[in-house]
Design a protein around this motif. Structure first.
Motif, PDB file in Angstrom:
ATOM      1  N   VAL A  79       0.819  -0.980  -0.397  1.00 29.34           N
ATOM      2  CA  VAL A  79      -0.114   0.079  -0.038  1.00 29.34           C
ATOM      3  C   VAL A  79       0.909   1.195  -0.237  1.00 29.34           C
ATOM      4  N   PHE A  80       2.431   1.650   0.630  1.00 29.34           N
ATOM      5  CA  PHE A  80       2.914   2.404   0.726  1.00 29.34           C
ATOM      6  C   PHE A  80       2.996   2.880  -0.053  1.00 29.34           C
ATOM      7  N   ASN A  81       3.478   1.840  -1.364  1.00 32.08           N
ATOM      8  CA  ASN A  81       4.362   1.915  -2.749  1.00 32.08           C
ATOM      9  C   ASN A  81       3.047   2.806  -3.926  1.00 32.08           C
ATOM     10  N   ARG A  82       1.834   1.898  -3.271  1.00 31.81           N
ATOM     11  CA  ARG A  82       0.996   2.371  -4.540  1.00 31.81           C
ATOM     12  C   ARG A  82       0.991   4.110  -4.163  1.00 31.81           C
ATOM     13  N   VAL A  83       0.123   4.379  -2.830  1.00 30.41           N
ATOM     14  CA  VAL A  83       0.155   6.177  -2.398  1.00 30.41           C
ATOM     15  C   VAL A  83       1.032   6.504  -2.646  1.00 30.41           C
ATOM     16  N   TYR A  84       2.432   6.649  -2.640  1.00 30.18           N
ATOM     17  CA  TYR A  84       2.982   7.123  -3.079  1.00 30.18           C
ATOM     18  C   TYR A  84       4.051   6.766  -5.018  1.00 30.18           C
ATOM     19  N   SER A  85       2.956   6.640  -5.437  1.00 27.72           N
ATOM     20  CA  SER A  85       3.742   6.707  -6.891  1.00 27.72           C
ATOM     21  C   SER A  85       2.321   7.808  -7.418  1.00 27.72           C
ATOM     22  N   PHE A  86       1.182   7.405  -6.497  1.00 26.89           N
ATOM     23  CA  PHE A  86      -0.021   8.443  -6.921  1.00 26.89           C
ATOM     24  C   PHE A  86       0.857   9.811  -6.453  1.00 26.89           C
ATOM     25  N   ARG A 138      14.520   3.467   5.812  1.00 28.10           N
ATOM     26  CA  ARG A 138      14.770   2.919   7.584  1.00 28.10           C
ATOM     27  C   ARG A 138      14.308   1.200   7.607  1.00 28.10           C
ATOM     28  N   LEU A 139      12.997   0.932   6.468  1.00 27.74           N
ATOM     29  CA  LEU A 139      12.588  -0.256   6.861  1.00 27.74           C
ATOM     30  C   LEU A 139      13.844  -1.095   5.547  1.00 27.74           C
ATOM     31  N   GLY A 140      14.498  -0.209   4.553  1.00 25.27           N
ATOM     32  CA  GLY A 140      14.677  -1.291   3.679  1.00 25.27           C
ATOM     33  C   GLY A 140      13.645  -1.562   2.721  1.00 25.27           C
ATOM     34  N   TRP A 141      13.321  -0.353   2.631  1.00 24.27           N
ATOM     35  CA  TRP A 141      11.420  -0.757   1.165  1.00 24.27           C
ATOM     36  C   TRP A 141      12.312   0.092   0.092  1.00 24.27           C
ATOM     37  N   ARG A 142      11.841  -0.239  -1.013  1.00 29.29           N
ATOM     38  CA  ARG A 142      12.754   0.001  -1.662  1.00 29.29           C
ATOM     39  C   ARG A 142      11.517   1.048  -2.704  1.00 29.29           C
ATOM     40  N   ALA A 143      11.667   1.800  -3.835  1.00 34.30           N
ATOM     41  CA  ALA A 143      10.040   2.472  -4.385  1.00 34.30           C
ATOM     42  C   ALA A 143       9.249   1.909  -5.456  1.00 34.30           C
ATOM     43  N   PRO A 144       8.666   2.032  -6.431  1.00 32.64           N
ATOM     44  CA  PRO A 144       8.500   1.961  -8.056  1.00 32.64           C
ATOM     45  C   PRO A 144       9.857   2.052  -8.238  1.00 32.64           C
ATOM     46  N   PRO A 145       9.730   0.968  -9.203  1.00 32.47           N
ATOM     47  CA  PRO A 145      10.701   1.252 -10.636  1.00 32.47           C
ATOM     48  C   PRO A 145      10.297   2.148 -11.483  1.00 32.47           C
ATOM     49  N   GLY A 146      10.831   3.445 -11.715  1.00 33.74           N
ATOM     50  CA  GLY A 146      10.560   4.920 -12.264  1.00 33.74           C
ATOM     51  C   GLY A 146      10.720   5.609 -11.203  1.00 33.74           C
ATOM     52  N   LEU A 147      10.188   5.704 -10.084  1.00 32.13           N
ATOM     53  CA  LEU A 147      10.045   6.506  -9.127  1.00 32.13           C
ATOM     54  C   LEU A 147      10.826   6.586  -7.975  1.00 32.13           C
ATOM     55  N   PRO A 148      11.445   7.903  -7.413  1.00 28.96           N
ATOM     56  CA  PRO A 148      12.773   7.898  -6.906  1.00 28.96           C
ATOM     57  C   PRO A 148      13.056   7.435  -6.104  1.00 28.96           C
ATOM     58  N   ASP A 149      14.112   6.903  -5.181  1.00 29.14           N
ATOM     59  CA  ASP A 149      14.150   6.820  -4.139  1.00 29.14           C
ATOM     60  C   ASP A 149      13.974   7.348  -3.021  1.00 29.14           C
ATOM     61  N   TYR A 150      13.348   6.671  -2.225  1.00 27.65           N
ATOM     62  CA  TYR A 150      12.385   7.264  -0.317  1.00 27.65           C
ATOM     63  C   TYR A 150      13.759   8.048  -0.602  1.00 27.65           C
ATOM     64  N   ARG A 151      14.342   7.626   0.178  1.00 24.13           N
ATOM     65  CA  ARG A 151      15.918   8.094   0.844  1.00 24.13           C
ATOM     66  C   ARG A 151      16.379   9.668   0.224  1.00 24.13           C
ATOM     67  N   GLU A 152      16.849   9.636  -1.376  1.00 24.10           N
ATOM     68  CA  GLU A 152      16.856  10.734  -2.035  1.00 24.10           C
ATOM     69  C   GLU A 152      15.608  12.055  -2.090  1.00 24.10           C
ATOM     70  N   GLU A 153      13.978  11.158  -2.484  1.00 20.79           N
ATOM     71  CA  GLU A 153      12.873  12.235  -2.484  1.00 20.79           C
ATOM     72  C   GLU A 153      12.528  13.046  -0.634  1.00 20.79           C
ATOM     73  N   ALA A 154      13.172  12.053  -0.023  1.00 19.18           N
ATOM     74  CA  ALA A 154      12.894  12.521   1.432  1.00 19.18           C
ATOM     75  C   ALA A 154      13.797  13.852   1.876  1.00 19.18           C
TER      76      ALA A 154
END
Length: 415
Positions: A79-86, A138-154
């Motif tokens: 769900v996190f990936n889905r919400v982040y994508s939108f 921090r949880l080690g989750w990866r962003a969906p393909p084609g979207l910015p890395d979580y740390r970089e976007e943060a």
């Protein structure tokens, strides 16, 4: 010998009972799981948009950020990936304004299509968005393909918060404003419920948060020369300075607001002048209402995660004793109070109880927190495939009731 045996058995049985899961916590965790699954079914579209009934089916940046935080604490990476994508694809201002803040309102346009209705930012949504991204990293989750890395976007969002949503007062204190649309000079409009000192700490210590100089900025009281506007985006101690300035202003608000003696409550809105003095903002609400009720929760995170003594002191000195006295005297707490503590409405809300629960946990009053958790549970309902607080379509109550109970259950972590 038989008596000794019996005594030992009794003692062992008591120890086993003491080791069992708190029955309140067990009920809380069941409600948390069921209500999160229900929220995902009924409030989150397949494309990741949070549906807000009162927004005509549209959304706001705050809602997207709440969903991301809840997904982190519910350990729901899908769900996190889905919400982040939108959120990134529809609300990020990077393509339209050149920054990584979020447009605050999205919905149906006059012609019938869907898109951004207001491209201005809302600082609370940006802060919670950045916090959720840091936690996902921090949880080690990866962003969906084609979207910015979580740390970089943060990091990009954090940089733009400091550049466009934080101002420097003449004396050197930093002040968080409600959005990129803030006034160009004092007095500044301020929403104290947007203050998020625990997030400032994480941003100060996250990789890349200190600009080109590297290292980690210490958080706490700062005794350095005042910042200039040009230093907001490259000074390594900027989050630490904002953290310190925030508590300075909160200490003032806890005492009163321009002649009104405080009882431990905070105003929804206020105005801060060039000298850092707070006063009522013309045309804005000064009640401890639907905005301000979030502040105790945000302060509690700094107390619980980082043992920040100023957060604990603010909550324990006046805020919690005042609410405990109301609870003991009346047997219930009302949804909204005036700044002086007089009732503003005659009904209850789980949102208020979530804020008081958080304050109790930070102050170490576990029993009062348990009573507040039970009170929130009294709003909980299950009806078919729906599990909700107060009302099925009440977006705000369903979010904050859940966040309050998640804090009580120990789900709300900074990993």
């Amino acid at each position: 010998m038989r008596k000794i045996h019996l005594l030992l058995l009794v003692l062992l049985s008591w120890l086993c009972l003491a080791c069992q899961l708190d029955p309140t916590k067990a009920r809380v965790e069941r409600a948390l799981t069921a209500s999160w699954q229900s929220y995902c079914r009924h409030f989150i579209n397949r494309d990741g948009q949070v549906i807000i009934p009162e927004e005509g089916g549209g959304t706001i940046s705050e809602a997207q950020a709440y969903a991301l935080l809840r997904a982190v604490w519910a350990n729901d990476a899908t769900v996190f990936n889905r919400v982040y994508s939108f959120t990134y694809e529809k609300l990020s201002r990077v393509r339209t304004h050149g920054d990584s803040l979020l447009a605050w309102r999205w919905g149906r346009l006059p012609g019938g299509s869907w898109g951004v209705l207001d491209a201005n930012s809302a600082t609370d949504g940006d802060l919670d968005y950045a916090l959720a991204l840091v936690l996902a990293h921090r949880l080690g989750w990866r962003a969906p393909p084609g979207l910015p890395d979580y740390r970089e976007e943060a990091h990009r969002v954090q940089t733009d918060i400091l550049a466009k949503e934080v101002v420097v007062l003449p004396g050197g204190d930093l002040l968080l404003t409600p959005g990129n649309w803030h006034e160009l000079k004092p007095p500044y409009l301020v929403n104290p419920s947007y203050f998020s000192p625990a997030a400032y700490r994480l941003f100060a210590s996250s990789p890349g948060a200190t600009g080109s100089q590297g290292g980690t900025a210490p958080v706490g009281a700062v005794r350095e020369p005042p910042l200039r506007d040009s230093e907001l985006t490259n000074n390594p101690s900027r989050w630490s300075r904002l953290h310190h300035s925030t508590y300075k202003l909160l200490g003032q608000l806890a005492q009163g607001l321009e002649g009104q003696t405080g009882v431990g409550l905070f105003p929804d809105w206020c105005r801060v002048d060039a000298a850092g003095r707070a006063a009522p903002a013309p045309g804005k609400d000064t009640r401890f209402g639907w905005e301000a009720v979030r502040l105790p929760y945000r302060l509690a995170l700094d107390g619980l995660w980082f043992q920040e003594p100023r957060a604990v002191q603010i909550l324990a000195d006046k805020f919690l004793p005042w609410f405990k006295s109301q609870w003991q005297t009346r047997g219930r707490l009302l949804a909204v109070y005036n700044f002086d503590g007089s009732p503003a409405v005659d009904y209850e809300s789980p949102v208020l109880y979530a804020g008081v629960l958080a304050g109790a946990l930070a102050a170490g009053d576990r029993e009062f927190a348990r009573q507040m958790a039970l009170k929130i549970l009294s709003f909980y309902h299950e009806d078919g495939d729906r599990a909700y607080f107060e009302a099925p379509g009440h977006y705000y109550a369903n979010n904050w009731a859940w966040l309050g109970l998640a804090l009580y259950a120990g789900w709300v972590k900074h990993f």
